[in-house]
Design a protein around this motif. Structure first.
Motif, PDB file in Angstrom:
ATOM      1  N   TRP A  57      33.219  28.080  44.407  1.00  0.00           N
ATOM      2  CA  TRP A  57      32.988  29.065  44.467  1.00  0.00           C
ATOM      3  C   TRP A  57      34.178  29.761  43.194  1.00  0.00           C
ATOM      4  O   TRP A  57      35.190  28.651  43.317  1.00  0.00           O
ATOM      5  N   GLU A  58      34.274  30.999  42.482  1.00  0.00           N
ATOM      6  CA  GLU A  58      35.808  31.854  42.330  1.00  0.00           C
ATOM      7  C   GLU A  58      35.993  32.704  42.502  1.00  0.00           C
ATOM      8  O   GLU A  58      34.941  33.316  43.375  1.00  0.00           O
ATOM      9  N   ILE A  59      36.862  32.407  43.476  1.00  0.00           N
ATOM     10  CA  ILE A  59      37.470  33.074  43.937  1.00  0.00           C
ATOM     11  C   ILE A  59      38.206  34.738  43.341  1.00  0.00           C
ATOM     12  O   ILE A  59      39.162  34.258  42.693  1.00  0.00           O
ATOM     13  N   VAL A  60      37.650  35.735  42.951  1.00  0.00           N
ATOM     14  CA  VAL A  60      38.337  36.897  42.251  1.00  0.00           C
ATOM     15  C   VAL A  60      38.494  38.096  43.367  1.00  0.00           C
ATOM     16  O   VAL A  60      37.532  38.550  44.209  1.00  0.00           O
ATOM     17  N   GLY A  61      39.285  38.869  42.637  1.00  0.00           N
ATOM     18  CA  GLY A  61      39.080  40.098  42.887  1.00  0.00           C
ATOM     19  C   GLY A  61      38.476  41.753  42.275  1.00  0.00           C
ATOM     20  O   GLY A  61      37.975  41.007  41.269  1.00  0.00           O
ATOM     21  N   PRO A  62      39.041  42.967  42.724  1.00  0.00           N
ATOM     22  CA  PRO A  62      37.991  43.545  42.275  1.00  0.00           C
ATOM     23  C   PRO A  62      38.404  44.358  40.865  1.00  0.00           C
ATOM     24  O   PRO A  62      37.815  45.017  40.562  1.00  0.00           O
ATOM     25  N   VAL A  63      39.320  43.523  40.474  1.00  0.00           N
ATOM     26  CA  VAL A  63      40.214  44.712  39.441  1.00  0.00           C
ATOM     27  C   VAL A  63      39.771  44.604  37.893  1.00  0.00           C
ATOM     28  O   VAL A  63      39.497  43.179  37.283  1.00  0.00           O
ATOM     29  N   CYS A  64      39.709  45.277  37.164  1.00  0.00           N
ATOM     30  CA  CYS A  64      38.503  44.937  35.627  1.00  0.00           C
ATOM     31  C   CYS A  64      39.846  44.488  35.136  1.00  0.00           C
ATOM     32  O   CYS A  64      40.052  44.904  33.929  1.00  0.00           O
ATOM     33  N   GLU A  65      39.653  42.468  35.708  1.00  0.00           N
ATOM     34  CA  GLU A  65      40.203  41.946  34.559  1.00  0.00           C
ATOM     35  C   GLU A  65      39.819  40.552  34.343  1.00  0.00           C
ATOM     36  O   GLU A  65      39.929  40.285  35.183  1.00  0.00           O
ATOM     37  N   SER A  66      39.556  39.894  33.570  1.00  0.00           N
ATOM     38  CA  SER A  66      38.801  38.803  33.353  1.00  0.00           C
ATOM     39  C   SER A  66      39.860  37.189  34.052  1.00  0.00           C
ATOM     40  O   SER A  66      39.882  36.976  35.090  1.00  0.00           O
ATOM     41  N   GLY A  67      41.255  38.531  34.310  1.00  0.00           N
ATOM     42  CA  GLY A  67      42.589  37.425  34.925  1.00  0.00           C
ATOM     43  C   GLY A  67      42.464  37.773  36.208  1.00  0.00           C
ATOM     44  O   GLY A  67      43.065  37.099  36.526  1.00  0.00           O
ATOM     45  N   ASP A  68      41.798  38.173  35.895  1.00  0.00           N
ATOM     46  CA  ASP A  68      41.876  38.816  38.247  1.00  0.00           C
ATOM     47  C   ASP A  68      40.841  37.832  38.895  1.00  0.00           C
ATOM     48  O   ASP A  68      40.243  37.868  39.479  1.00  0.00           O
ATOM     49  N   TRP A  69      41.439  36.671  39.004  1.00  0.00           N
ATOM     50  CA  TRP A  69      41.428  35.465  39.211  1.00  0.00           C
ATOM     51  C   TRP A  69      41.632  34.562  41.009  1.00  0.00           C
ATOM     52  O   TRP A  69      43.382  34.920  40.447  1.00  0.00           O
TER      53      TRP A  69
END
Ligand SMILES: *Cc1c(COP(=O)(O)O)cnc(C)c1O
Length: 429
Positions: A346-358
């Motif tokens: 998995w890529e564990i990512v957050g809900p923020v609208c940025e591709s850098g939000d991982w």
């Protein structure tokens, strides 16, 4: 890292298939306080501090916790009760340490850009030392001290220019860095400071970088500092204390930094061998006191498997855990209750609208939505760098001691976020 070799052990461990911090099942904390939730272990903080205390035992020494690593009042209080002093880098941190009930004589003040207001307040409350980082700051501090009828205790932060080729992880102690005064200029800066009537020169300091995992840079920095102490004292200014800063690394991903007690026994041996064993020692550890003592619990919101990548979307984001987005940093991520089925990548990512939000790349986990995960080694430079980006409230924080858990910071509400704002209407003043 495996599930039975977690960074932060033995304070974070599985018992009967459940992840605990000390004696508390983390799922219970998530249920009670919601997610994302930061959890800190008192025993882990005190254990990390004890390693420094052992290393410096029998010496005149001050361990000044670097507040910016984790400025929670509960953490400051805990460390103060265990004998720590404090290193601050802003007026805000000064007020936090005071609010935690700590005497101002236990505070030293670092930072390249202290404002006049911050300096005046520190003079007014009477701190232990100003770690001065430029010659213009010496002038300003001197003038403000004279104006307030005080004498300011001063140490100059020297940039030891430890060779980056041999020690690639060092970043703040290089000649090209904005921090401190260059080694070659230090003698002149001390001569000027000694001539200023508002200043009282008491020490020398450096801070060569962060997440340092080798002992050689510290040994080199100590040598460079002692060379300077020798030349400064030859001009008639006595250096009462030597402050070697912070920077010791922690285990994020199998890192093996030197242990604080062993490192310090070697540094003290060098100090003795060079004839400076009588000097007071100061240090400014931040990350190494609190980093491995904290974790962040987050809930899996959605799974989005794809052709190229599988995304595991969690409710913590770059505003809570900024280190991956900022420095491509690694945090171990483990389930609160491991599942038996085969893991997926998995890529564990957050809900923020940025591709850098991982939060983590390429993590092999068996998860379902609704599962809880723990992001480990999150006690330092996470909540202290948390923001409201995407108008997300900052997480709550809990301090665990044995089977006792106390909330030390409530989850930030939208009311908190809107408090300082004004709704300006057309046609109104
Ligand atoms: C940030 C900082 C520290 C603490 O660094 P760590 O890597 O967290 O130990 C110490 N001293 C100064 C001046 C700092 O800016």
């Amino acid at each position: 890292m495996t599930l039975d070799n977690l960074p932060g052990r033995p304070h974070v461990a599985y018992k009967d298939g459940e992840l605990f911090a000390e004696q508390i099942p983390l799922r219970e904390l998530a249920r009670q306080y919601g997610t994302p939730l930061f959890v800190y272990s008192e025993a882990a903080v005190l254990g990390a501090l004890a390693a420094y205390q052992r290393g410096l035992a029998g010496r005149s020494a001050k361990i000044c916790y670097s507040v910016k690593a984790n400025p929670a009042l509960g953490v400051i209080r805990l460390l103060a009760a265990a004998g720590c002093d404090f290193d601050i880098v802003s007026g805000g941190e000064l007020e936090r340490v005071i609010a935690a009930g700590v005497e101002t004589a236990r505070i030293i003040f670092s930072g390249v850009g202290k404002t006049r207001a911050e300096i005046c307040r520190a003079l007014e409350v009477g701190i232990a030392c100003f770690n001065v980082e430029s010659e213009s700051e010496l002038d300003v501090l001197n003038a403000l001290a004279i104006a307030s009828g005080k004498s300011a205790p001063v140490s100059i932060r020297v940039n030891p220019n430890v060779d980056p080729k041999t020690h690639p992880y060092i970043s703040t102690g290089l000649k090209s860095s904005k921090f401190g005064i260059a080694h070659e200029r230090a003698l002149e800066a001390y001569r000027r400071a000694a001539s200023m009537s508002g200043l009282r020169v008491i020490g020398i300091d450096c801070h060569i970088g962060s997440q340092i995992t080798q002992e050689a840079p510290y040994m080199d920095a100590m040598d460079r500092m002692l060379d300077l102490v020798e030349s400064i004292e030859a001009t008639g200014t006595k250096i009462e204390h030597i402050d070697l800063g912070g920077g010791l690394g922690i285990d994020y991903n199998g890192d093996q930094p030197p242990q604080a007690d062993i490192l310090w026994s070697k540094l003290l041996a060098k100090l003795d061998a060079r004839g400076y064993g009588d000097r007071k020692i100061m240090i400014e550890p931040g990350r190494s006191l609190v980093g491995n003592a904290g974790l962040c619990i987050t809930e899996v919101l959605y799974l989005k498997p794809g052709d190229q990548k599988n995304f595991c979307i969690v409710d913590a984001a770059m505003n809570d855990l900024p280190r991956p987005a900022l420095y491509q940093a690694y945090h171990a991520i483990v389930p609160l209750r491991p599942r038996a089925d085969a893991p997926t990548r998995w890529e564990i990512v957050g809900p923020v609208c940025e591709s850098g939000d991982w939060i983590g790349h390429d993590r092999d986990l068996s998860v379902q939505s609704g599962d809880l995960l723990a992001v480990l080694s999150a006690g330092a430079y996470c909540m202290s760098m948390a923001s409201n980006y995407n108008s997300r409230g900052r997480a709550a924080e809990v301090l665990v001691s044995g089977s006792n858990a106390r909330l030390i910071r409530e989850r930030e509400t939208i009311t908190d976020q809107l408090r300082a704002e004004r709704l300006v209407l057309d046609g109104h003043p």
